[in-house]
Design a protein around this motif. Structure first.
Motif, mmCIF file in Angstrom:
data_model
loop_
_atom_site.group_PDB
_atom_site.id
_atom_site.type_symbol
_atom_site.label_atom_id
_atom_site.label_comp_id
_atom_site.label_asym_id
_atom_site.label_seq_id
_atom_site.Cartn_x
_atom_site.Cartn_y
_atom_site.Cartn_z
ATOM 1 N N ILE A 1 0.830 -1.205 0.000
ATOM 2 C CA ILE A 1 0.000 0.000 0.000
ATOM 3 C C ILE A 1 0.867 1.258 0.000
ATOM 4 N N GLU A 2 2.013 1.213 0.657
ATOM 5 C CA GLU A 2 2.922 2.364 0.600
ATOM 6 C C GLU A 2 3.349 2.626 -0.837
ATOM 7 N N GLY A 3 3.532 1.571 -1.613
ATOM 8 C CA GLY A 3 3.897 1.717 -3.013
ATOM 9 C C GLY A 3 2.780 2.272 -3.882
ATOM 10 N N LEU A 4 1.548 2.141 -3.423
ATOM 11 C CA LEU A 4 0.394 2.637 -4.179
ATOM 12 C C LEU A 4 0.035 4.080 -3.828
ATOM 13 N N PHE A 5 0.468 4.557 -2.673
ATOM 14 C CA PHE A 5 0.144 5.920 -2.228
ATOM 15 C C PHE A 5 1.245 6.892 -2.631
ATOM 16 N N ALA A 6 0.843 8.023 -3.185
ATOM 17 C CA ALA A 6 1.793 9.086 -3.517
ATOM 18 C C ALA A 6 2.372 9.679 -2.237
ATOM 19 N N GLU A 7 3.522 10.273 -2.349
ATOM 20 C CA GLU A 7 4.149 10.916 -1.183
ATOM 21 C C GLU A 7 3.270 12.029 -0.624
ATOM 22 N N ASP A 8 2.500 12.697 -1.496
ATOM 23 C CA ASP A 8 1.625 13.787 -1.044
ATOM 24 C C ASP A 8 0.180 13.315 -0.829
ATOM 25 N N PHE A 9 -0.003 12.027 -0.560
ATOM 26 C CA PHE A 9 -1.319 11.430 -0.300
ATOM 27 C C PHE A 9 -2.012 12.134 0.869
ATOM 28 N N HIS A 10 -3.341 12.310 0.724
ATOM 29 C CA HIS A 10 -4.176 12.852 1.804
ATOM 30 C C HIS A 10 -5.447 12.028 1.919
ATOM 31 N N PHE A 11 -5.982 11.976 3.136
ATOM 32 C CA PHE A 11 -7.137 11.134 3.459
ATOM 33 C C PHE A 11 -8.170 11.959 4.217
ATOM 34 N N THR A 12 -9.419 11.845 3.764
ATOM 35 C CA THR A 12 -10.525 12.558 4.405
ATOM 36 C C THR A 12 -11.660 11.578 4.667
ATOM 37 N N SER A 13 -12.246 11.686 5.857
ATOM 38 C CA SER A 13 -13.404 10.880 6.221
ATOM 39 C C SER A 13 -14.247 11.721 7.181
ATOM 40 N N PRO A 14 -15.371 11.190 7.636
ATOM 41 C CA PRO A 14 -16.127 11.947 8.643
ATOM 42 C C PRO A 14 -15.320 12.218 9.912
ATOM 43 N N LEU A 15 -14.251 11.456 10.146
ATOM 44 C CA LEU A 15 -13.438 11.629 11.351
ATOM 45 C C LEU A 15 -12.070 12.253 11.079
ATOM 46 N N ASP A 16 -11.703 12.409 9.822
ATOM 47 C CA ASP A 16 -10.367 12.875 9.452
ATOM 48 C C ASP A 16 -10.484 13.967 8.391
ATOM 49 N N ARG B 1 -3.202 9.614 -9.772
ATOM 50 C CA ARG B 1 -2.406 10.375 -10.730
ATOM 51 C C ARG B 1 -1.046 9.713 -10.861
ATOM 52 N N ASP B 2 -0.592 9.582 -12.093
ATOM 53 C CA ASP B 2 0.716 8.982 -12.373
ATOM 54 C C ASP B 2 0.879 7.628 -11.679
ATOM 55 N N GLY B 3 -0.190 6.838 -11.656
ATOM 56 C CA GLY B 3 -0.132 5.491 -11.116
ATOM 57 C C GLY B 3 -0.147 5.392 -9.598
ATOM 58 N N LYS B 4 -0.395 6.510 -8.909
ATOM 59 C CA LYS B 4 -0.410 6.519 -7.441
ATOM 60 C C LYS B 4 -1.709 7.146 -6.942
ATOM 61 N N ILE B 5 -2.173 6.661 -5.798
ATOM 62 C CA ILE B 5 -3.354 7.254 -5.159
ATOM 63 C C ILE B 5 -2.904 8.501 -4.419
ATOM 64 N N THR B 6 -3.478 9.633 -4.794
ATOM 65 C CA THR B 6 -3.095 10.908 -4.180
ATOM 66 C C THR B 6 -4.092 11.385 -3.137
ATOM 67 N N GLU B 7 -5.317 10.889 -3.235
ATOM 68 C CA GLU B 7 -6.377 11.376 -2.348
ATOM 69 C C GLU B 7 -7.389 10.260 -2.145
ATOM 70 N N ALA B 8 -7.885 10.141 -0.914
ATOM 71 C CA ALA B 8 -8.984 9.218 -0.622
ATOM 72 C C ALA B 8 -10.006 9.956 0.223
ATOM 73 N N GLU B 9 -11.248 9.945 -0.235
ATOM 74 C CA GLU B 9 -12.378 10.483 0.530
ATOM 75 C C GLU B 9 -13.259 9.301 0.895
#
Length: 126
Positions: free
Chosen positions: A24-39, A96-104
């Motif tokens: 999963i670290e290989g799938l997430f971009a270095e500038d990855f961000h995560f948003t949820s009802p708690l985050d 973007r560019d084969g990496k997950i940059t954002e997850a909502e």
């Protein structure tokens, strides 16, 4: 490109099931961000500290919807926990560019649903 972003999305959920942090670290971009009802748009380091430990309690994801749109994938799934608990969530992943940059993440409900079919949960009693 559509198949690629769906494959990337699927691989991220498989990493959770396999407890494979390196994957999963290989799938997430270095500038990855995560948003949820708690985050609220937490960064990659905070995500791994706060959210990754949840992988220990997950055994499977059953995909209900995997819908690509440009650089995003809308994912609705039923998650299965080690304790037998099932739940449904919807997520929007930006790739973007084969990496997950954002997850909502939009939390769903427990399965079976707390309300009877055609009914609702009265929040005054909750």
């Amino acid at each position: 490109m559509t198949k690629d972003i769906i494959d990337i999305a699927r691989a991220s959920y498989q990493a959770y099931v396999a407890k494979d942090r390196a994957a999963i670290e290989g799938l997430f971009a270095e500038d990855f961000h995560f948003t949820s009802p708690l985050d609220n748009r937490i960064d990659r380091a905070t995500y791994f500290q706060r959210c990754w430990p949840n992988s220990e309690s997950l055994v499977a994801f059953e995909f209900i919807h995997l819908v690509p749109h440009r650089d995003k994938v809308l994912v609705t799934y039923e998650g299965h926990g080690t304790d037998g608990h099932r739940f449904r969530n919807t997520e929007i992943l930006t790739v973007r560019d084969g990496k997950i940059t954002e997850a909502e993440v939009y939390f769903g409900w427990s399965i079976p649903h707390a309300a009877r079919r055609g009914g609702f949960v009265d929040t005054k009693d909750a």
